[in-house]
Scaffold this motif. Structure first.
Motif, PDB file in Angstrom:
ATOM      1  N   ASN A  98      38.257  23.098 -39.203  1.00  0.00           N
ATOM      2  CA  ASN A  98      38.185  24.124 -38.807  1.00  0.00           C
ATOM      3  C   ASN A  98      37.666  24.371 -37.300  1.00  0.00           C
ATOM      4  O   ASN A  98      36.683  24.240 -37.555  1.00  0.00           O
ATOM      5  N   GLY A  99      38.306  25.036 -37.265  1.00  0.00           N
ATOM      6  CA  GLY A  99      37.844  25.251 -35.095  1.00  0.00           C
ATOM      7  C   GLY A  99      37.827  23.593 -34.522  1.00  0.00           C
ATOM      8  O   GLY A  99      37.601  22.717 -34.931  1.00  0.00           O
ATOM      9  N   GLN A 100      37.990  23.633 -33.342  1.00  0.00           N
ATOM     10  CA  GLN A 100      38.277  22.633 -32.749  1.00  0.00           C
ATOM     11  C   GLN A 100      37.100  21.702 -32.147  1.00  0.00           C
ATOM     12  O   GLN A 100      37.320  20.022 -32.693  1.00  0.00           O
ATOM     13  N   ILE A 101      36.049  21.950 -32.242  1.00  0.00           N
ATOM     14  CA  ILE A 101      34.768  21.094 -32.538  1.00  0.00           C
ATOM     15  C   ILE A 101      34.923  20.422 -33.723  1.00  0.00           C
ATOM     16  O   ILE A 101      34.539  19.082 -34.242  1.00  0.00           O
ATOM     17  N   THR A 152      43.832  21.618 -24.915  1.00  0.00           N
ATOM     18  CA  THR A 152      44.181  22.797 -23.901  1.00  0.00           C
ATOM     19  C   THR A 152      44.774  23.947 -25.287  1.00  0.00           C
ATOM     20  O   THR A 152      45.057  25.043 -24.931  1.00  0.00           O
ATOM     21  N   ALA A 153      45.196  23.822 -25.716  1.00  0.00           N
ATOM     22  CA  ALA A 153      45.072  24.734 -27.095  1.00  0.00           C
ATOM     23  C   ALA A 153      44.303  25.022 -27.742  1.00  0.00           C
ATOM     24  O   ALA A 153      44.490  26.893 -27.771  1.00  0.00           O
ATOM     25  N   ALA A 154      43.473  24.932 -28.166  1.00  0.00           N
ATOM     26  CA  ALA A 154      41.962  25.666 -28.404  1.00  0.00           C
ATOM     27  C   ALA A 154      41.180  26.541 -27.280  1.00  0.00           C
ATOM     28  O   ALA A 154      41.029  27.129 -27.566  1.00  0.00           O
ATOM     29  N   ALA A 155      41.832  25.387 -25.925  1.00  0.00           N
ATOM     30  CA  ALA A 155      41.520  26.472 -24.927  1.00  0.00           C
ATOM     31  C   ALA A 155      41.324  27.342 -24.736  1.00  0.00           C
ATOM     32  O   ALA A 155      41.512  28.950 -24.672  1.00  0.00           O
ATOM     33  N   ASP A 156      43.535  28.053 -24.803  1.00  0.00           N
ATOM     34  CA  ASP A 156      44.266  28.959 -24.582  1.00  0.00           C
ATOM     35  C   ASP A 156      43.278  29.720 -26.131  1.00  0.00           C
ATOM     36  O   ASP A 156      43.559  31.017 -26.164  1.00  0.00           O
ATOM     37  N   ARG A 157      42.801  29.652 -26.963  1.00  0.00           N
ATOM     38  CA  ARG A 157      42.908  30.429 -28.315  1.00  0.00           C
ATOM     39  C   ARG A 157      41.648  30.869 -28.189  1.00  0.00           C
ATOM     40  O   ARG A 157      40.651  31.213 -29.116  1.00  0.00           O
ATOM     41  N   VAL A 164      39.236  23.280 -19.792  1.00  0.00           N
ATOM     42  CA  VAL A 164      38.946  21.799 -20.844  1.00  0.00           C
ATOM     43  C   VAL A 164      40.809  20.923 -21.179  1.00  0.00           C
ATOM     44  O   VAL A 164      41.950  22.347 -21.231  1.00  0.00           O
ATOM     45  N   GLY A 165      40.920  19.984 -20.764  1.00  0.00           N
ATOM     46  CA  GLY A 165      42.398  19.699 -20.705  1.00  0.00           C
ATOM     47  C   GLY A 165      42.392  17.624 -20.057  1.00  0.00           C
ATOM     48  O   GLY A 165      41.127  17.706 -21.386  1.00  0.00           O
ATOM     49  N   GLU A 166      43.327  17.319 -19.760  1.00  0.00           N
ATOM     50  CA  GLU A 166      43.631  16.019 -19.410  1.00  0.00           C
ATOM     51  C   GLU A 166      42.068  15.254 -19.640  1.00  0.00           C
ATOM     52  O   GLU A 166      41.549  14.024 -19.649  1.00  0.00           O
ATOM     53  N   ILE A 167      41.144  15.810 -18.559  1.00  0.00           N
ATOM     54  CA  ILE A 167      40.202  14.665 -18.408  1.00  0.00           C
ATOM     55  C   ILE A 167      38.862  14.409 -19.596  1.00  0.00           C
ATOM     56  O   ILE A 167      38.834  13.531 -19.514  1.00  0.00           O
ATOM     57  N   HIS A 168      38.470  15.853 -19.655  1.00  0.00           N
ATOM     58  CA  HIS A 168      38.138  16.118 -20.951  1.00  0.00           C
ATOM     59  C   HIS A 168      38.413  14.993 -22.213  1.00  0.00           C
ATOM     60  O   HIS A 168      37.634  14.415 -22.736  1.00  0.00           O
ATOM     61  N   ALA A 169      40.188  14.716 -22.034  1.00  0.00           N
ATOM     62  CA  ALA A 169      40.845  13.928 -22.831  1.00  0.00           C
ATOM     63  C   ALA A 169      40.521  12.327 -23.280  1.00  0.00           C
ATOM     64  O   ALA A 169      39.901  12.354 -23.960  1.00  0.00           O
TER      65      ALA A 169
END
Length: 212
Positions: A98-101, A152-157, A164-169
């Motif tokens: 439930n949620g990205q974290i 990126t999907a979670a950032a969009d939400r 937040v994206g590739e570097i964070h990944a």
């Protein structure tokens, strides 16, 4: 590596293992891959032998060549197979979170659990850097790509900070790799749930959108 490049490399890697046509064939190929994981994990690529793999798998030497052309081919197929096993092991918990974290926590917890049961993963992947660099790169590139898509999907939400994206990944993947080494391979003195909880807290404070 772009997704198209990763897909093309994945197809090439998959071709190292010939597709069985029967359930019996699939079981035999699975037995060979499982035996190869133990052989390469214990002895390393150069000391490992096809005859030892087949003895561990309890299959005839000729059966090996039905599914793999060489020691190099089974090693490449094994790297891909183990990468897929990690993905398949953690994916259900990530999807159910439930949620990205919570999803990243679930992914790390699942990875730690997998590593504790498959310590050979690290030796095999590390050796791939020198035995087959493309398989080594593909393993990490595809893993990072999956994390990037989740973030990126979670950032969009609005669950994570914008950008937040590739570097964070790649940062999360690198962190998980070394956490797996410390708390999965070298020592299991910390409960995996505690490790995952602490990292989830760090991620929430670092990239969680406090306004959401």
């Amino acid at each position: 590596m772009a997704q198209g490049e990763a897909d093309a490399s994945a197809d090439a890697s998959t071709n190292d293992a010939k597709t069985p046509r029967t359930d019996r064939g699939r079981r035999t190929q699975r037995a060979i891959l499982d035996a190869a994981a133990i052989e390469f994990g214990e002895r390393g690529f150069h000391a490992a032998s096809i005859s030892s793999i087949t003895r561990r798998a309890n299959v005839a030497l000729g059966s090996f060549y039905t599914y793999f052309d060489s020691k190099d081919a089974v090693f490449r197929a094994l790297v891909r197979d183990m990468s897929d096993q990690v993905r398949d092991h953690v994916a259900p918990a990530i999807r159910a979170a439930n949620g990205q974290i919570a999803a990243e926590r679930a992914g790390l917890l699942g990875f730690l659990e997998f590593v504790r049961d498959h310590k050979e993963l690290y030796r095999i992947i590390d050796e791939a850097e020198f035995v087959d660099p493309e398989s080594f790169r593909l393993h990490y590139a595809t893993t990072a790509d999956r994390i990037t898509q989740r973030l990126t999907a979670a950032a969009d939400r609005g669950e994570l900070k914008p950008g937040v994206g590739e570097i964070h990944a790649w940062a999360i993947m690198g962190m998980n790799v070394f956490l797996g080494l410390r708390y999965g391979v070298w020592n299991t003195d910390h409960p995996a749930e505690d490790v995952a909880d602490q990292i989830a807290s760090m991620l929430a404070d670092g990239i969680g959108n406090q306004d959401s």
